[in-house]
Enzyme design. Structure first.
Site, PDB file in Angstrom:
ATOM      1  CG  ASP A 269       6.681  -4.117 -11.354  1.00  0.00           C
ATOM      2  OD1 ASP A 269       7.895  -4.155 -11.587  1.00  0.00           O
ATOM      3  OD2 ASP A 269       6.200  -3.539 -10.366  1.00  0.00           O
TER       4      ASP A 269
ATOM      5  CG  ASP B  77       8.945  -0.236  -7.370  1.00  0.00           C
ATOM      6  OD1 ASP B  77       7.899  -0.898  -7.537  1.00  0.00           O
ATOM      7  OD2 ASP B  77       9.886  -0.217  -8.193  1.00  0.00           O
TER       8      ASP B  77
END
Ligand code: DX5
Length: 231
Positions: free
Chosen positions: A39, A179
């Site tokens: 991320d 996600d």
């Protein structure tokens, strides 16, 4: 069928104790995950700051698993080559992060990586209709990006259905990924909607029986859901 059907369990390493990042990558490999999501956050596109390419590169030799870079940054074009050089074979561009999405995705492909596009909860599927021919993956965000441990936004399941419909409009295979808030209690809804690539952070790292049990649990619930649907 242009929607990839294999189930992939993809850990977000955001919840990891960053002093133990290398050990976490080795543990994830042993736990049977399918690839790893980094991320990447710049503190501007999202209110958090995380991994540069050098951090990712430092762990590349620890596993043969694929790395995907989820680029939650405002200048993705400037970093495409850097994240590929760091060892990421799939780059995920936020549709909201660039004025010229077709050009940015084209640059990802021309640079030799697979191209994914991520849609924040408020962004409609129509925003990517004109770039679907460039896509290897569509990521439907089921939280507002920036942090782990947030609640799953179940209303995004209808966008997952739309993403599958869009993927079926082209001949090549496109993976549908979700996600945010994916766990044993939410994965069935996402899988029933058509998601096959399942990103999880806290549900994996906070599982009381450990990573391998968490991976197995989420994978088996998704598989059972898909089997019940007959596809
Ligand atoms: C949020 C990130 C997600 C998040 C997932 O901005 O893109 O990958 O880390 O964490 P959980 O699974 O805890 O929601």
């Amino acid at each position: 069928m242009a929607v990839k059907q294999d189930i992939s369990i993809i850990p977000s390493v955001l919840p990891v104790d960053f002093s133990q990042l290398g050990n976490a990558i080795v543990d994830l490999d042993k736990a049977g995950v399918d690839r790893i999501q980094w991320d990447v956050m710049d503190g501007v596109f999202v209110p958090n700051l995380t991994f540069g390419p050098d951090v990712i590169a430092s762990t590349r030799s620890l596993t043969s698993l694929g790395f995907e870079a989820h680029l939650m940054i405002v200048e993705p074009d400037a970093f495409i080559e850097k994240y590929i050089a760091a060892g990421c074979e799939l780059l995920i561009i936020h549709a909201e992060s660039t004025r010229h999405l077709h050009r940015t995705l084209s640059k990802v492909k021309e640079s030799g990586a697979r191209a994914g596009v991520a849609l924040n909860p408020a962004t409609p599927i129509e925003s990517i209709e004109n770039v679907v021919d460039l896509l290897d993956m569509i990521l439907v965000m089921t939280v507002n990006p920036g942090f782990g441990g947030q609640a799953y936004i179940s209303s995004m399941e209808k966008k997952v259905v739309q993403a599958c419909e869009l993927a079926r409009s082209v001949a090549h295979e496109i993976e549908i990924e979700v996600d945010g808030g994916i766990s044993a209690t939410t994965v069935a809804g996402a899988a029933a909607a058509g998601a096959r690539a399942l990103v999880a952070g806290s549900a994996l790292f906070r599982h009381p029986e450990g990573l391998e049990a968490a991976v197995t649990e989420i994978r088996s619930i998704a598989a059972a859901t898909i089997a019940l649907q007959g596809n």
